[in-house]
Every structure is written in C-alpha cells, then in structure tokens.
Design an enzyme around this catalytic site. Structure first.
Site, PDB file in Angstrom:
ATOM      1  CG  HIS A   1     -16.126   6.503 -12.534  1.00 20.88           C
ATOM      2  ND1 HIS A   1     -15.731   6.882 -13.795  1.00 20.88           N
ATOM      3  CD2 HIS A   1     -15.618   5.256 -12.350  1.00 20.88           C
ATOM      4  CE1 HIS A   1     -15.030   5.900 -14.347  1.00 20.88           C
ATOM      5  NE2 HIS A   1     -14.935   4.900 -13.482  1.00 20.88           N
ATOM      6  CD  GLU A   2     -14.926   3.893  -8.843  1.00 19.97           C
ATOM      7  OE1 GLU A   2     -15.222   2.729  -9.173  1.00 19.97           O
ATOM      8  OE2 GLU A   2     -13.996   4.529  -9.383  1.00 19.97           O
TER       9      GLU A   2
ATOM     10  N   GLY B   1       1.130   2.915   7.645  1.00 20.85           N
ATOM     11  CA  GLY B   1       1.256   2.177   8.905  1.00 20.85           C
ATOM     12  C   GLY B   1       1.727   0.739   8.759  1.00 20.85           C
ATOM     13  CE  LYS B   2       3.710  -0.041   3.080  1.00 19.84           C
ATOM     14  NZ  LYS B   2       3.119   1.303   3.002  1.00 19.84           N
ATOM     15  CB  THR B   3       6.958   0.449   9.585  1.00 16.37           C
ATOM     16  OG1 THR B   3       7.322   0.663   8.226  1.00 16.37           O
ATOM     17  CG2 THR B   3       8.176   0.114  10.406  1.00 16.37           C
TER      18      THR B   3
ATOM     19  N   GLY C   1       3.403   5.495   4.330  1.00 17.63           N
ATOM     20  CA  GLY C   1       2.816   6.202   5.467  1.00 17.63           C
ATOM     21  C   GLY C   1       1.481   5.658   5.925  1.00 17.63           C
TER      22      GLY C   1
ATOM     23  N   GLY D   1       0.839  -1.189   0.000  1.00 18.13           N
ATOM     24  CA  GLY D   1       0.000   0.000   0.000  1.00 18.13           C
ATOM     25  C   GLY D   1       0.872   1.236   0.000  1.00 18.13           C
TER      26      GLY D   1
ATOM     27  CG  HIS E   1     -17.602   0.952 -12.495  1.00 17.06           C
ATOM     28  ND1 HIS E   1     -17.521   0.572 -13.809  1.00 17.06           N
ATOM     29  CD2 HIS E   1     -16.602   1.848 -12.302  1.00 17.06           C
ATOM     30  CE1 HIS E   1     -16.521   1.229 -14.389  1.00 17.06           C
ATOM     31  NE2 HIS E   1     -15.949   2.018 -13.488  1.00 17.06           N
TER      32      HIS E   1
ATOM     33  CG  ASP F   1     -13.545   1.839 -16.121  1.00 20.87           C
ATOM     34  OD1 ASP F   1     -12.992   0.997 -15.401  1.00 20.87           O
ATOM     35  OD2 ASP F   1     -14.127   2.851 -15.690  1.00 20.87           O
TER      36      ASP F   1
HETATM   37  P1  ADP Z   1       4.628   2.759   6.219  1.00 18.25           P
HETATM   38  O1  ADP Z   1       5.507   1.695   6.801  1.00 18.25           O
HETATM   39  O2  ADP Z   1       3.354   2.233   5.645  1.00 18.25           O
HETATM   40  O3  ADP Z   1       5.314   3.688   5.283  1.00 18.25           O
HETATM   41  P2  ADP Z   1       4.677   3.769   8.906  1.00 18.25           P
HETATM   42  O4  ADP Z   1       4.257   2.599   9.685  1.00 18.25           O
HETATM   43  O5  ADP Z   1       6.128   4.066   8.857  1.00 18.25           O
HETATM   44  O6  ADP Z   1       4.114   3.677   7.430  1.00 18.25           O
HETATM   45  O7  ADP Z   1       3.869   5.042   9.436  1.00 18.25           O
HETATM   46  C1  ADP Z   1       4.509   6.210   9.882  1.00 18.25           C
HETATM   47  C2  ADP Z   1       3.798   6.801  11.080  1.00 18.25           C
HETATM   48  O8  ADP Z   1       2.489   7.246  10.721  1.00 18.25           O
HETATM   49  C3  ADP Z   1       3.555   5.798  12.189  1.00 18.25           C
HETATM   50  O9  ADP Z   1       4.652   5.697  13.027  1.00 18.25           O
HETATM   51  C4  ADP Z   1       2.341   6.397  12.893  1.00 18.25           C
HETATM   52  O10 ADP Z   1       2.701   7.438  13.752  1.00 18.25           O
HETATM   53  C5  ADP Z   1       1.560   6.992  11.753  1.00 18.25           C
HETATM   54  N1  ADP Z   1       0.540   6.043  11.242  1.00 18.25           N
HETATM   55  C6  ADP Z   1       0.475   5.570   9.972  1.00 18.25           C
HETATM   56  N2  ADP Z   1      -0.573   4.738   9.828  1.00 18.25           N
HETATM   57  C7  ADP Z   1      -1.173   4.649  11.038  1.00 18.25           C
HETATM   58  C8  ADP Z   1      -2.294   3.927  11.543  1.00 18.25           C
HETATM   59  N3  ADP Z   1      -3.014   3.122  10.750  1.00 18.25           N
HETATM   60  N4  ADP Z   1      -2.628   4.077  12.852  1.00 18.25           N
HETATM   61  C9  ADP Z   1      -1.902   4.887  13.638  1.00 18.25           C
HETATM   62  N5  ADP Z   1      -0.836   5.579  13.234  1.00 18.25           N
HETATM   63  C10 ADP Z   1      -0.456   5.498  11.945  1.00 18.25           C
HETATM   64 ZN    ZN Z   2     -14.097   3.047 -13.666  1.00 22.09          ZN
END
Ligand code: ADP
Ligand code: ZN
Length: 543
Positions: A400-401, A188-190, A186, A183, A404, A478
């Site tokens: 649009h959505e 929140g994957k990490t 930023g 995704g 569909h 589309d």
């Molecule tokens: P990614 O790894 O997807 O690039 P990060 O996990 O590094 O994103 O996110 C950076 C910061 O943004 C996190 O440390 C947090 O403070 C904030 N953040 C991002 N997503 C979330 C979430 N779903 N819930 C709470 N905080 C979030």
């Molecule tokens: Zn479309």
C-alpha cells in the site's frame, strides 16, 4: 559578646551532630550492589526483608541478615504486587532517596542562618539553590535512550542551549522555550526529557497534567506557578509536563479549573526569558486535541514526533535494556527486534524484564530462549492496542505505502519523498508515505489528477497484488482526500463533468502506472517489509 559567640559554637556543634546522624543510615553503611537477577533469586529464597522503591535509579534492599544493598530499579509495573505476595515489605518513597543528605543539608542551612550569617543571607540562598539543583539532576543520559538520529539531533540542540544560554542570546537567537513531544504511550518521551536534563547536567522538574487538574479551582494554577518558581530558584533546568492534554485540551466552556491552569501555564511561559535557562518539555499522545494557544510562537512552538520504534530502533532499545542482563548464547537481539514490530520501548523493556524474572525464578545463570518466549507472550496478552502484526498485514501495508510512493515519484516529480514506513503513526494510519510538495498558488488539471492518482496508489497496489476481493479498509483516509479533490475539480474549477468520473479516471491511471513499474513496486515493498522504515536516500536508491 562572649555569650553570643558561645551560643554560635553550640548551635554549630548541634547542627554538626545532626548532620552526622542524618548521614549514618544513608552513607556510612556499606551498601552492596546486587544484580536484578540476584535480587530475584534472593527473593525466591526468602532472604529479603524489605524493598524501598522510589523514582530513583536504584531500589534500596534490606536482607534478612541486615545487609543493606541496592539493585537497579526495573521501573516495571506490577512488581510491587509480586513482592508483596512474597511477603516482602515494600515502602514507596516519593522523590529522592538521598533524603538523609537532604536533611543534613537543610539542617546545615538552617544552622548557618541561625549563627547569624545575616549579611551573607543571599549567598546562603544561592548555595542552597545549587545543592538542591544537584539533587534534581537525573543520572541518565542519551546513552540510556534509543531514539532516531533525527530526534537525537533536535535534542542535542537543546543541550547546548541549557548549558550556555548566553551564547545564543549574544547572537540574538530566539531561544527555545517549549518543546512538545508527541507519540504513542511508552515510546520514551519521559525518558528522553529526563535524559536531556541529565545530559546537560541541568535539574529536572516533572509533573503530570493530571496532577494540575484538581477539584478545587485555583489549585492547579498555583501548582504551575510553584513549579516554575522552583526551576527559576535552581537557576534553570528542564520542566517536564506529562499528559499535557489534561490541561491543554481545546477549551470547552465550563471547566474553570482547567482554564485557569492553562492560563497560568501560558503566563509563566511568556514570563520567562532566554536568560532564565529554562526549557519546558511537554508530552502528549493526542496532538490533535491541544488548544491552539499552546502551540503558538514562544510557547510549544517546537514539536518532535516520537513514533513507535522501527526494527533498527527496537534493536537499539533492546540493547540498552539488555546491558545488565545475562542473555544466553542462543538469543539474538536482532531476531527479537524483527519479531516485535508493534512494540513500544516500554513493552520491549518489560519483555526483557519479565524474561529476567523468569530466569531468576529458575535460579540459572542466564536468560534462555524459553524465558524470552514466555516473556514475549506475557507482554502481548492483555494489551488494549494490537501488538502483533501478521506477515499478511505487513505485506499489505508495505505494498500500500509503496504504491503511494511510486506514483508520487512518477507523476509528481516536484514532490520529495521524505519517509516511508509500515509502522502505524500517532495519527492512526497503519503506515505512511510522507512527501513534501512545493507550495503553489495555482494547480493545473494535470497536477490535481496526479495528486488523486498518488492518493489512489495504496488502494491500486492492494488491488494489483492481492486482487479486488482483498482490498482493505486501510485506504479510507486516502479515499476521503480523493473525493475532496474530485469534488473541488468539478464544482469549483469546472475541470470535469462529474466527480465520480474524475475519480474513475484517477484510479485507472494509478493502476496503469503501477503495472508499468511492477518490478520497482516489488522492490520497494520488499525493502519495507525488511526494514519497516525507509528514509529519503534509501527510497531514491530503490527507485
Ligand atoms: P512515555 O513517556 O512515552 O509514555 P516512558 O519514557 O515513560 O514513555 O517509557 C517507559 C519506559 O520504557 C522507559 O523508562 C524505558 O525503560 C522504556 N523505553 C521506552 N522508550 C525507550 C527508548 N526509546 N529507549 C530506551 N528505553 C525506552
Ligand atoms: Zn494510503
């Protein structure tokens, strides 16, 4: 014999002393916790001497009067520069801030070995592993991450596995090895990977794909092996590889280093079994560029999409980060969630942080509306991707959505509508209507025509609501799909004379269908503008 004993006691005493010394600066000193806001007001008053930053929860702050304190680490970029400009010493520490304890523990371990507990060596090692593991267990949990229920559910599965892998093995279940989180940046994957480890009380080992790809051939591969070795030594845990695309890009000839690193990763992943209790999480924002070898069974065969948050999710994220911030009476988190349509979690966090800093500068007790407005602006400027969506764009995407979805429902009754959203996906589309259609060997002409109509649904809705002069480029994907179906119908299946003619027929049918059901179309679009994302049951309730 006697001498040997004395020697032992002496060494033990020395080690003990060492431990004490090592612990003094970290533990015995009274440490005061100060709020982030107080921290900034102290900084403004010039009362802060130094700040020790690390990857940890808290910063270590030393005031000019010698007081030691901690304050929450905002994990926000650019803060270091601000502090330096205020003439505050900043040190960046790598890794843990319990280095004192670490030192003491290593010393103790060394001492134990020297005293000659040779026969217990194996036990000593095991203990060490346990201690080291504790050091690596993140303190954050799922409480600190706001994600969709679906995502949380998949993650909770993994917690169970990390806590008791034997239980799964006993039943012969194939245990998860690799999970790919994909995704936009930023989202929140990490944070999620870390929270998984924290939740399961398992150690966390992280590295970024970019760290692996070094100039010298072989370095990346050995770092991969090192990382897995550490995890095994700790008795399992979560290995997190950020930016996996840096090593896992589709193979292009001529990059030996990346090739070797990737191979080492694949070998390690096939090498560990469920009983090792290791789960590898990797993150990328480019799923499409990954080498197919990585996605095969037994590797990253679970994939979880982490998309930009919708309105409800944004509210949750804002709440998470507002927990330790004094928001003024007039500030509504719900309203701010509504206003920040294209913001990522990281941007929401940095908006609140910026507002807190402004409030601290003014030296007031609460964050007020103006702080929020200015913080909002500061986050939106200078972003490379659009972060503001106009009401018009929102309306166009919603219709649009909805188009569909409505045609899919009317003309392809076997297809199930899973999700409808106006939030852009990581695949680059402005929004999407997701439906699952049953697999079939044969399609009738009528079905193919209906698929074309459904694909035309977006464009047709735009034309009906906004007029033919205002149709947008949003339908390019589309149109490609429609063209392919029409071409196949003409050339392969001989279901029509000319592809153009078939396309025209489909568009007319689509327009007709939407006009007939105009009130449903409006209802869907309005709900989408309000909620941004609709799930299966909500969609069918509206239909
Ligand atoms: P990614 O790894 O997807 O690039 P990060 O996990 O590094 O994103 O996110 C950076 C910061 O943004 C996190 O440390 C947090 O403070 C904030 N953040 C991002 N997503 C979330 C979430 N779903 N819930 C709470 N905080 C979030
Ligand atoms: Zn479309």
């Amino acid at each position: 014999m006697k001498i040997k004993k004395w020697k032992g006691i002496l060494v033990f005493a020395m080690v003990g002393l060492l431990c004490l010394v090592a612990l003094i600066p970290g533990e015995n000193r009274a440490v005061k916790e100060i709020s982030y806001i107080d921290f900034w007001s102290l900084a403004e008053k010039g009362e802060i001497l130094s700040v020790g930053m690390g990857n940890e929860e808290n910063w270590e702050v030393t005031l000019k009067d010698g007081t030691a304190a901690t304050t929450p680490n905002p994990r926000s970029e650019g803060v270091k520069e601000k502090l330096l400009q205020m003439d505050i010493q900043v040190t960046e520490k790598q890794g843990s801030d319990e280095s004192g304890i670490m030192l003491a523990v290593s010393a103790l371990f060394l001492g134990a070995m020297m005293i000659g507990l040779r026969k217990n060596n194996a036990m000593g090692l095991q203990k060490y592993a346990a201690v080291q593991a504790n050091e690596n267990i993140p303190k954050i949990t799922f409480e600190d991450v706001a994600v969709s229920g679906e995502t949380l559910h998949s993650m909770k599965d993994l917690v169970d596995f990390l806590q008791a892998p034997e239980r799964f093995l006993k039943y012969g279940a194939r245990v998860p090895k690799g999970v790919l989180l994909y995704g936009p940046p930023g989202t929140g994957k990490t944070l999620l990977a870390k929270a998984l480890a924290g939740e399961a009380k398992a150690p966390f080992f992280a590295m970024s794909g970019a760290d692996f790809v070094q100039v010298y051939v072989g370095v990346g591969a050995s770092r991969v092996r090192e990382l897995f070795k550490k995890a095994r030594k700790a008795g399992g845990g979560v290995i997190f590889i950020d930016e996996i695309d840096a090593i896992g890009k589709k193979r292009d000839s001529g990059n030996d280093e990346r090739e070797q690193t990737l191979n080492a990763l694949l070998t390690e992943m096939s090498g560990f079994s469920g009983s090792d209790g290791i789960i590898v999480l990797a993150a990328t924002n480019r799923l499409d560029t990954l080498d197919a070898a990585l996605l095969r069974e037994g590797r990253f065969d679970r994939r979880i999409e982490i998309s930009l948050p919708d309105c409800e999710a944004r509210e949750k994220i804002l709440k998470v980060h507002a927990r330790n911030k004094p928001l003024g009476q007039g500030i509504s988190i719900t309203d701010w969630a509504k206003r920040t349509t294209l913001f990522s979690g990281a941007q929401l966090e940095s908006m609140l942080n910026e507002a807190a800093i402004r409030a601290a500068r003014r030296n007031t007790n609460v964050i007020d509306a103006e702080d929020m407005e200015e913080a909002y602006l500061s986050v939106t400027v200078g972003e490379s991707r659009p972060t503001v969506i106009s009401e018009t764009e929102k309306r166009i995407t919603a219709y649009h959505e909805a188009g569909h979805a409505l045609i899919t429902h009317q003309m392809l009754p076997e297809a199930k509508l899973v999700r409808l959203t106006i939030i852009p996906s990581s695949r680059g589309a402005a929004g999407y209507a997701m439906s699952v259609q049953p697999d079939k060997l044969l399609h009738t002409r009528q079905e193919l025509m209906a698929m074309m109509c459904a694909a035309y649904g977006g464009r047709a809705a735009e034309e009906i609501i906004f007029g033919s002069d205002f149709i947008t480029t949003g339908a390019s994907g589309d149109l490609k799909k429609i063209r392919n179906i029409a071409k196949a119908m003409e050339e392969e299946f001989e279901m029509g004379e000319s592809a153009k003619q078939l396309e025209k027929e489909a568009l007319e049918k689509a327009m007709h269908c939407l006009k007939e059901n105009r009130d449903t179309l409006d209802r869907l679009a309005v709900a989408l503008m309000e909620q941004e994302t609709l799930q299966t049951d909500e969609i069918y309730a509206l239909l």
